[in-house]
Write a protein that holds these residues in place. Structure first.
Motif, PDB file in Angstrom:
ATOM      1  N   PRO A  91       4.746  36.149   9.630  1.00 13.86           N
ATOM      2  CA  PRO A  91       5.198  36.602   8.306  1.00 13.86           C
ATOM      3  C   PRO A  91       6.701  36.867   8.291  1.00 13.86           C
ATOM      4  O   PRO A  91       7.238  37.432   9.246  1.00 13.86           O
ATOM      5  CB  PRO A  91       4.404  37.894   8.089  1.00 13.86           C
ATOM      6  N   GLY A  92       7.354  36.418   7.234  1.00 13.26           N
ATOM      7  CA  GLY A  92       8.799  36.531   7.123  1.00 13.26           C
ATOM      8  C   GLY A  92       9.549  35.332   7.661  1.00 13.26           C
ATOM      9  O   GLY A  92      10.766  35.225   7.471  1.00 13.26           O
ATOM     10  N   GLY A  93       8.838  34.446   8.337  1.00 13.92           N
ATOM     11  CA  GLY A  93       9.471  33.275   8.920  1.00 13.92           C
ATOM     12  C   GLY A  93       9.680  32.149   7.920  1.00 13.92           C
ATOM     13  O   GLY A  93       9.396  32.285   6.729  1.00 13.92           O
ATOM     14  N   SER A  94      10.172  31.026   8.451  1.00 14.75           N
ATOM     15  CA  SER A  94      10.500  29.873   7.611  1.00 14.75           C
ATOM     16  C   SER A  94       9.931  28.588   8.202  1.00 14.75           C
ATOM     17  O   SER A  94       9.754  28.467   9.417  1.00 14.75           O
ATOM     18  CB  SER A  94      12.020  29.719   7.486  1.00 14.75           C
ATOM     19  N   LEU A  95       9.668  27.648   7.324  1.00 14.01           N
ATOM     20  CA  LEU A  95       9.291  26.281   7.700  1.00 14.01           C
ATOM     21  C   LEU A  95       9.896  25.339   6.673  1.00 14.01           C
ATOM     22  O   LEU A  95      10.094  25.712   5.509  1.00 14.01           O
ATOM     23  CB  LEU A  95       7.774  26.094   7.709  1.00 14.01           C
ATOM     24  N   ARG A  96      10.151  24.101   7.107  1.00 14.07           N
ATOM     25  CA  ARG A  96      10.559  23.066   6.173  1.00 14.07           C
ATOM     26  C   ARG A  96       9.589  21.902   6.270  1.00 14.07           C
ATOM     27  O   ARG A  96       9.450  21.291   7.333  1.00 14.07           O
ATOM     28  CB  ARG A  96      11.987  22.578   6.415  1.00 14.07           C
ATOM     29  N   LEU A  97       8.939  21.621   5.163  1.00 16.81           N
ATOM     30  CA  LEU A  97       8.032  20.485   5.090  1.00 16.81           C
ATOM     31  C   LEU A  97       8.795  19.255   4.603  1.00 16.81           C
ATOM     32  O   LEU A  97       9.705  19.367   3.777  1.00 16.81           O
ATOM     33  CB  LEU A  97       6.873  20.777   4.145  1.00 16.81           C
ATOM     34  N   GLU A 111       0.837  -1.187   0.000  1.00 16.13           N
ATOM     35  CA  GLU A 111       0.000   0.000   0.000  1.00 16.13           C
ATOM     36  C   GLU A 111       0.880   1.247   0.000  1.00 16.13           C
ATOM     37  O   GLU A 111       1.846   1.340   0.733  1.00 16.13           O
ATOM     38  CB  GLU A 111      -0.915   0.001   1.230  1.00 16.13           C
ATOM     39  N   VAL A 112       0.481   2.214  -0.823  1.00 11.80           N
ATOM     40  CA  VAL A 112       1.249   3.454  -0.952  1.00 11.80           C
ATOM     41  C   VAL A 112       0.883   4.421   0.168  1.00 11.80           C
ATOM     42  O   VAL A 112      -0.293   4.613   0.486  1.00 11.80           O
ATOM     43  CB  VAL A 112       0.982   4.101  -2.311  1.00 11.80           C
ATOM     44  N   HIS A 113       1.907   5.035   0.738  1.00 15.17           N
ATOM     45  CA  HIS A 113       1.709   6.073   1.745  1.00 15.17           C
ATOM     46  C   HIS A 113       2.633   7.231   1.444  1.00 15.17           C
ATOM     47  O   HIS A 113       3.802   7.051   1.112  1.00 15.17           O
ATOM     48  CB  HIS A 113       2.010   5.556   3.149  1.00 15.17           C
ATOM     49  N   LEU A 114       2.080   8.444   1.578  1.00 17.82           N
ATOM     50  CA  LEU A 114       2.852   9.680   1.578  1.00 17.82           C
ATOM     51  C   LEU A 114       2.487  10.398   2.868  1.00 17.82           C
ATOM     52  O   LEU A 114       1.308  10.691   3.100  1.00 17.82           O
ATOM     53  CB  LEU A 114       2.518  10.555   0.372  1.00 17.82           C
ATOM     54  N   VAL A 115       3.485  10.659   3.701  1.00 20.08           N
ATOM     55  CA  VAL A 115       3.225  11.249   5.014  1.00 20.08           C
ATOM     56  C   VAL A 115       4.000  12.563   5.144  1.00 20.08           C
ATOM     57  O   VAL A 115       5.237  12.560   5.182  1.00 20.08           O
ATOM     58  CB  VAL A 115       3.617  10.289   6.148  1.00 20.08           C
ATOM     59  N   GLU A 116       3.237  13.657   5.219  1.00 22.72           N
ATOM     60  CA  GLU A 116       3.843  14.972   5.354  1.00 22.72           C
ATOM     61  C   GLU A 116       4.011  15.351   6.827  1.00 22.72           C
ATOM     62  O   GLU A 116       3.260  14.878   7.693  1.00 22.72           O
ATOM     63  CB  GLU A 116       2.978  16.062   4.701  1.00 22.72           C
ATOM     64  N   SER A 117       4.970  16.214   7.078  1.00 23.69           N
ATOM     65  CA  SER A 117       5.179  16.776   8.408  1.00 23.69           C
ATOM     66  C   SER A 117       5.874  18.120   8.264  1.00 23.69           C
ATOM     67  O   SER A 117       6.367  18.457   7.178  1.00 23.69           O
ATOM     68  CB  SER A 117       6.012  15.825   9.285  1.00 23.69           C
ATOM     69  N   GLY A 118       5.905  18.860   9.357  1.00 21.60           N
ATOM     70  CA  GLY A 118       6.651  20.114   9.367  1.00 21.60           C
ATOM     71  C   GLY A 118       5.817  21.368   9.310  1.00 21.60           C
ATOM     72  O   GLY A 118       6.355  22.477   9.397  1.00 21.60           O
ATOM     73  N   GLY A 119       4.512  21.226   9.154  1.00 23.88           N
ATOM     74  CA  GLY A 119       3.663  22.411   9.134  1.00 23.88           C
ATOM     75  C   GLY A 119       3.545  23.039  10.513  1.00 23.88           C
ATOM     76  O   GLY A 119       4.037  22.500  11.507  1.00 23.88           O
ATOM     77  N   GLY A 120       2.898  24.193  10.551  1.00 21.66           N
ATOM     78  CA  GLY A 120       2.699  24.866  11.824  1.00 21.66           C
ATOM     79  C   GLY A 120       2.337  26.311  11.642  1.00 21.66           C
ATOM     80  O   GLY A 120       2.017  26.755  10.530  1.00 21.66           O
ATOM     81  N   LEU A 121       2.367  27.045  12.743  1.00 21.62           N
ATOM     82  CA  LEU A 121       2.069  28.479  12.751  1.00 21.62           C
ATOM     83  C   LEU A 121       3.387  29.250  12.755  1.00 21.62           C
ATOM     84  O   LEU A 121       4.268  28.981  13.589  1.00 21.62           O
ATOM     85  CB  LEU A 121       1.259  28.826  13.991  1.00 21.62           C
ATOM     86  N   VAL A 122       3.501  30.198  11.848  1.00 25.52           N
ATOM     87  CA  VAL A 122       4.725  30.991  11.744  1.00 25.52           C
ATOM     88  C   VAL A 122       4.349  32.435  11.438  1.00 25.52           C
ATOM     89  O   VAL A 122       3.321  32.691  10.794  1.00 25.52           O
ATOM     90  CB  VAL A 122       5.667  30.397  10.668  1.00 25.52           C
TER      91      VAL A 122
END
Length: 118
Positions: free
Chosen positions: A14-20, A1-12
């Motif tokens: 303006p001007g900030g950074s995130l890595r998904l 079975e295929v799975h794609l699992v994302e992580s790394g989101g959140g509240l930031v």
């Protein structure tokens, strides 16, 4: 079975950074181009970025060009989206996506919420 699992989101702010991150399993990850697609509240899906199977070629929608960077590590079955200089209009659920041409199937992750707000 295929799975794609994302992580790394959140509240930031303006001007900030995130890595998904998106980890794939159940299919030959290294043979597939990978994409990030987002959906903002009350709007349709928007393609954000794509990377080819080897990680050689990358593409971005105009609104994120120069701010977002897509990359992948095929040894870890993982694709990344580094998001810098975030703006409130980047607020959306971000999905990892792949299309399997051999099976004629779409593979989607469950999504990760990114909220850019002060």
């Amino acid at each position: 079975e295929v799975h794609l699992v994302e992580s790394g989101g959140g509240l930031v702010q303006p001007g900030g950074s995130l890595r998904l991150s998106c980890v794939g399993s159940g299919f030959n990850f290294g043979n597939h181009d990978m994409s990030w697609v987002r959906q903002a509240p009350g709007k349709g899906q928007e393609w954000v970025s794509n990377i080819d199977s080897a990680g050689t070629h990358t593409y971005y929608t105009e609104s994120v060009e120069g701010r977002f960077t897509i990359s992948r590590d095929n040894a870890k079955n993982t694709v990344y989206l580094q998001m810098n200089s975030l703006k409130p209009e980047d607020t959306a659920v971000y999905y990892c996506y792949a299309y399997d041409y051999k099976e004629s199937r779409d593979y989607w992750g469950q999504g990760t919420q990114v909220t850019v707000s002060s």
